[in-house]
Scaffold this active site. Structure first.
Site, mmCIF file in Angstrom:
data_model
loop_
_atom_site.group_PDB
_atom_site.id
_atom_site.type_symbol
_atom_site.label_atom_id
_atom_site.label_comp_id
_atom_site.label_asym_id
_atom_site.label_seq_id
_atom_site.Cartn_x
_atom_site.Cartn_y
_atom_site.Cartn_z
ATOM 1 N N CYS A 42 37.988 9.444 27.876
ATOM 2 C CA CYS A 42 38.914 10.516 28.250
ATOM 3 C C CYS A 42 39.399 11.281 27.012
ATOM 4 O O CYS A 42 38.610 11.975 26.381
ATOM 5 C CB CYS A 42 40.073 9.968 29.086
ATOM 6 S SG CYS A 42 40.959 11.275 29.972
ATOM 7 N N HIS A 70 37.149 7.702 33.530
ATOM 8 C CA HIS A 70 37.687 6.398 33.163
ATOM 9 C C HIS A 70 36.825 5.293 33.771
ATOM 10 O O HIS A 70 37.007 4.962 34.934
ATOM 11 C CB HIS A 70 39.123 6.262 33.674
ATOM 12 C CG HIS A 70 40.094 7.114 32.934
ATOM 13 N ND1 HIS A 70 40.749 6.685 31.801
ATOM 14 C CD2 HIS A 70 40.490 8.396 33.129
ATOM 15 C CE1 HIS A 70 41.528 7.653 31.342
ATOM 16 N NE2 HIS A 70 41.389 8.706 32.129
ATOM 17 N N GLU A 78 37.090 2.234 33.353
ATOM 18 C CA GLU A 78 37.966 1.096 33.699
ATOM 19 C C GLU A 78 38.703 1.309 35.011
ATOM 20 O O GLU A 78 39.336 0.392 35.530
ATOM 21 C CB GLU A 78 38.945 0.836 32.544
ATOM 22 C CG GLU A 78 40.130 1.793 32.424
ATOM 23 C CD GLU A 78 39.802 3.150 31.764
ATOM 24 O OE1 GLU A 78 38.614 3.459 31.596
ATOM 25 O OE2 GLU A 78 40.756 3.890 31.466
#
Lengths: 252, 196
Positions: free
Chosen positions: B77, B178, B180
């Protein structure tokens, strides 16, 4: 364009139980982490956890819950309820929340939105608005979960929130909430055309076509619901397949 | 395997930590140049303001540290944007690994919302970060600035117009989304990075 999002909302009491859940197939239906994990498996795009605890002790337990959710889930989640100042935001983001939702505190002191945006970026700041369409046809904003009317109009307040640094508007129609006859699509479409930030629809979901209409007619970027998911009346998996078949861009 | 997560004044670093812990990996979260330099893999995450975070990175001397790394590095990001040459967010010179400008999204109609928030499709995936399974899958984005298509583009997506969803050059990899927070697809991408 990003896919339209489906967001289950979980009302959490004392950091431990989710109110109003009646799953028969989930042993720990009231456990906020387990329920969130179930929704994530079913295809929820995001989750919202709202702290409905009033006590100080309960607030601390909620931050612990946020930590557990962040450790377990691999999808984004927003937390709200009882966020009054920057220190609350800091605590919850540090615990692992992706976004925070502010409601009454922002209406009382709009600078809170500027503070969140300048300290953490607009993407973490969801401004939740509870509004009612009054008899004269005007949409009025309410405080404290819809208990106290304000002088603020929905569209005026949403525009101000955007200019102060809201990243998204979560609009709940008090006229539609709990009635299960669909979202406030006209007001949603008006918000969508007036704002450049995404609008999340809330209040009124009772059937799968209500979600389709919130996207197709209300032009919402996301639709939030609680009861229809918690009671198992609509499965998120079926809902997303239905929306896909109806030509709505969703993540399957 | 030692994984370092670069700690600086950007938000949301803990979600990468949590993601690695789900794989049974305990990363070190550090701003110590030696510790970062000695790691097998380095993750450079973050959400925040490009201007403010670049200033902070320079104060810590981490700009030189990051540029000196020869092991696999993953920017996420804001981390990806800071690896570019310049960002219009704060009109700031960035690290310059990727010779490209970061620009703000400009809506063309009221249907074009900024920030770009939500799940979007990965296309034209290249590099070992991705595998054939990942083409066409959704991943989670949340950003107001974007990296245009350029020779380092390793995956694309589209919002208002096509742009870079990922970049790669030598040992540097970067994702605008992202991983994650991108469900099973994101975990797969993170694991691919860990296996580089």
């Amino acid at each position: 364009m990003p896919a339209k999002r489906i967001i289950p909302c979980l009302d959490v009491m004392d950091g431990r139980t989710v109110k109003g859940v009646r799953f028969v197939d989930l042993r720990e239906a009231g456990d906020p982490v387990e329920l969130g994990a179930k929704y994530s498996r079913d295809g929820a795009d995001e989750l919202v956890y709202l702290d409905i605890t009033a006590s100080h002790e309960g607030r601390k337990t909620f931050a612990e819950l946020v930590r557990k959710v962040a450790a377990r889930l691999n999808i984004p989640f927003t937390v709200g309820g009882g966020i009054n100042e920057l220190a609350d935001v800091d605590r919850l983001l540090n615990a692992g929340a992706d976004k925070v939702s502010v409601n009454s505190a922002a209406l009382r002191r709009p600078e809170l939105i500027d503070e969140i945006a300048s300290n953490y970026g607009v993407q973490v700041c969801v401004v939740a608005i509870d509004a009612r369409c009054e008899d004269n046809g005007e949409w009025r904003c309410y405080l404290n979960g819809g208990r106290i009317p304000t002088e603020r109009g929905l569209f005026e307040w949403a525009a101000e929130a955007q200019s102060r640094g809201a990243g998204e508007i979560l609009f709940t129609s008090m006229n539609h909430d709990g009635v299960r006859t669909g979202y406030a699509n006209e007001a949603l479409a008006r918000l969508a055309s007036a704002l450049s930030i995404p609008v999340i629809a809330s209040g009124g979901a009772g059937a799968m076509e209500h979600f389709r209409d919130a996207f197709a007619k209300g032009e919402a970027e996301a639709a939030l619901a609680a009861g229809v998911f918690h009671f198992g009346e609509i499965s998120i998996k079926d809902l997303k397949q239905y929306l896909h078949n109806e030509g709505i861009n969703v993540r399957l | 395997m030692k994984i370092a997560i670069i700690k600086y004044n950007a938000g949301n670093i803990c979600s990468v930590d949590y993601a690695l812990r789900r794989f049974g990996i305990e990363p070190v979260i550090t701003s110590d140049p030696e510790e970062i330099g000695g790691a097998d893999k380095v993750i450079f995450p973050g959400v925040g303001h490009a201007g403010a975070t670049m200033l902070h990175l320079r104060q810590l001397g981490l700009d030189r540290t990051i540029l000196s790394l020869r092991q696999p590095v993953l920017g996420i990001c804001l981390g990806m944007q800071l690896l570019c040459r310049h960002s219009s967010e704060g009109d700031v010179d960035c690290l310059g690994v990727f010779d490209v400008e970061v620009d703000r999204f400009i809506p063309q109609s009221h249907a074009d919302k900024v920030p770009h928030i939500g799940w979007n499709v990965l296309k034209d995936v290249k590099t070992k970060l991705f595998d054939a399974e990942i083409e066409g899958r959704h991943v989670y984005f949340v950003h107001s600035y974007f990296v245009p298509l350029n020779p380092h583009t390793a995956a694309t997506t589209s919002h208002i117009h096509p742009f870079s969803a990922a970049l790669s050059k030598d040992n540097f990899y970067a994702t605008q989304f992202h991983p994650e927070k991108s469900g099973d697809t994101g975990e797969r991408i993170l694991k691919n990075f860990l296996h580089l």
